[in-house]
Motif scaffolding. Structure first.
Motif, PDB file in Angstrom:
ATOM      1  N   UNK A 196     -39.167 -79.847  61.498  1.00  0.00           N
ATOM      2  CA  UNK A 196     -39.730 -79.547  60.170  1.00  0.00           C
ATOM      3  C   UNK A 196     -40.657 -78.343  60.242  1.00  0.00           C
ATOM      4  N   UNK A 197     -41.342 -78.166  61.362  1.00  0.00           N
ATOM      5  CA  UNK A 197     -42.333 -77.090  61.474  1.00  0.00           C
ATOM      6  C   UNK A 197     -41.697 -75.716  61.722  1.00  0.00           C
ATOM      7  N   UNK A 212     -38.591 -84.719  65.179  1.00  0.00           N
ATOM      8  CA  UNK A 212     -38.504 -84.543  63.717  1.00  0.00           C
ATOM      9  C   UNK A 212     -39.577 -83.559  63.246  1.00  0.00           C
ATOM     10  N   UNK A 213     -40.781 -83.741  63.757  1.00  0.00           N
ATOM     11  CA  UNK A 213     -41.905 -82.881  63.350  1.00  0.00           C
ATOM     12  C   UNK A 213     -41.627 -81.420  63.724  1.00  0.00           C
ATOM     13  N   UNK A 216     -42.255 -64.763  56.733  1.00  0.00           N
ATOM     14  CA  UNK A 216     -41.613 -64.245  55.517  1.00  0.00           C
ATOM     15  C   UNK A 216     -42.672 -63.789  54.504  1.00  0.00           C
ATOM     16  N   UNK A 217     -43.728 -64.605  54.379  1.00  0.00           N
ATOM     17  CA  UNK A 217     -44.828 -64.268  53.469  1.00  0.00           C
ATOM     18  C   UNK A 217     -45.473 -62.950  53.853  1.00  0.00           C
ATOM     19  N   UNK A 234     -38.972 -74.168  60.292  1.00  0.00           N
ATOM     20  CA  UNK A 234     -38.820 -73.377  59.050  1.00  0.00           C
ATOM     21  C   UNK A 234     -40.151 -73.025  58.393  1.00  0.00           C
ATOM     22  N   UNK A 235     -41.145 -73.931  58.520  1.00  0.00           N
ATOM     23  CA  UNK A 235     -42.458 -73.647  57.919  1.00  0.00           C
ATOM     24  C   UNK A 235     -43.097 -72.444  58.611  1.00  0.00           C
ATOM     25  N   UNK A 267     -41.559 -69.360  57.483  1.00  0.00           N
ATOM     26  CA  UNK A 267     -42.018 -69.024  56.129  1.00  0.00           C
ATOM     27  C   UNK A 267     -43.277 -68.166  56.162  1.00  0.00           C
TER      28      UNK A 267
END
Lengths: 177, 158
Positions: free
Chosen positions: A27-28, A23-24, A37-38, A30-31, A34
């Motif tokens: 979740x990580x 699960x972790x 992307x930044x 896409x982070x 990101x």
């Protein structure tokens, strides 16, 4: 037997840890993307800022150039005097295409009402409505240039993006010999 | 006691799920911030477009004043004296000084002449104010007001 049963029920099982990790990780992912992307967005903004600065600098130089030396035409890319046109490589390593499109606003017309100063009733300190002549227009040819500068660059090596601005340049010295 | 132990089982998944949800919420907020900031960092294109356009219109306004100063002087005096304001309105009517356009960007502009203490046929001092409003495609407005004071002194013919 008692000890073995207690171990089975206490603490976190391997299965729980595996599910939690799964699960972790999901979740990580896409982070983490990101963050990339930044970074890309910051670079994109930096390219746009340099383009706008180039646009501003080019038009301000055009406002200071002698009127008669500004070329007239569409998509001019040839540098003249202090105005840099064509392909520009900035210190940051970005390439920009700078082009000028200029045309005369001709004729430019100015409307006004003259005062009939020869009328006996005319008082220079308090001209009356009846002292003014009907509306007249002054037409001037080739005295005002419309200047449009376009700065374009490539995003992601394929997509062309541009920014543009316009201004006017007036010839104050048309009567000068 | 066994009941309590059963309750404790599976807590790791619950904690991780909560943490993962919190991270995703923060990530979404971060993404939204970046998207909203796009093209708005440090330099606003609309503000520069408005500023440059106002500079250009000021040049046209100064050209008009240089070509026909007399009508402005008398029109202003007539208005100040309460005689008529029509000639001054006429002086401000030109489309190149008060108008709008849609390409290459959307803008509207207004020019105002103000006479400062002057003596006709001797010296003339005016203030030209140009207000430009540029509207971005997403509806955001940028307004710029540029003021220039011009002093004219009559040159002797010989």
């Amino acid at each position: 037997m008692r000890l073995s049963s207690a171990r089975k029920s206490n603490g976190v099982t391997l299965l729980e840890i595996m599910i939690a990790l799964l699960i972790m990780t999901s979740a990580m992912i896409p982070v983490a993307s990101l963050m990339g992307y930044g970074g890309r967005a910051t670079s994109k903004d930096a390219r746009r800022i340099v383009a706008i600065q180039t646009l501003d600098k080019t038009l301000r130089q055009l406002l200071n150039e002698p009127f008669t030396e500004i070329p007239v035409g569409n998509s001019i890319k040839k540098t003249f005097n202090k105005v840099e046109l064509g392909t520009i490589k900035t210190q940051a390593g970005y390439d920009y295409d700078v082009e000028l499109s200029s045309r005369y606003i001709s004729p430019v017309t100015f409307s006004y009402q003259t005062v009939r100063v020869n009328l006996p009733s005319f008082k220079p300190d308090a001209p009356k409505a009846s002292d003014f002549a009907p509306k007249e227009t002054l037409s001037l040819t080739n005295c005002v240039l419309e200047l449009i500068v376009k700065v374009s660059w490539k995003e992601q090596q394929t997509r062309t993006v541009d920014v543009s601005a316009m201004t006017y340049r007036a010839n104050y010295h048309r009567r000068d010999g | 006691m066994r009941h309590l132990k059963n309750k404790k089982q599976g807590m790791a998944v619950v904690i991780v799920l909560t943490l993962a949800t919190a991270i995703l919420i923060l990530g979404t907020a971060f993404l939204k911030t970046i998207r909203n900031q796009g093209g708005r960092n440090t330099i606003e294109l609309g503000a520069i477009q408005a500023d440059l356009l106002a500079e250009g219109i000021t040049q046209i306004a100064m050209l008009k004043f240089k070509e026909i100063p007399g009508p402005l002087y008398y029109a202003y005096v007539a208005k100040v004296q309460g005689q008529t304001d029509e000639p001054l309105k006429e002086y401000h009517k030109d489309q190149v000084l008060a108008g709008e356009f849609k390409t290459p960007f959307s803008a509207n502009f207004q020019t105002t002449y103000q006479l400062l203490p002057s003596k006709m046929y001797d010296d003339m001092n005016i203030k030209i104010s140009v207000v430009v409003k540029v509207t971005r495609p997403d509806g955001v407005d940028y307004e710029r007001n540029i003021e220039r004071t011009v002093s004219g002194v009559r040159r002797p013919a010989f």
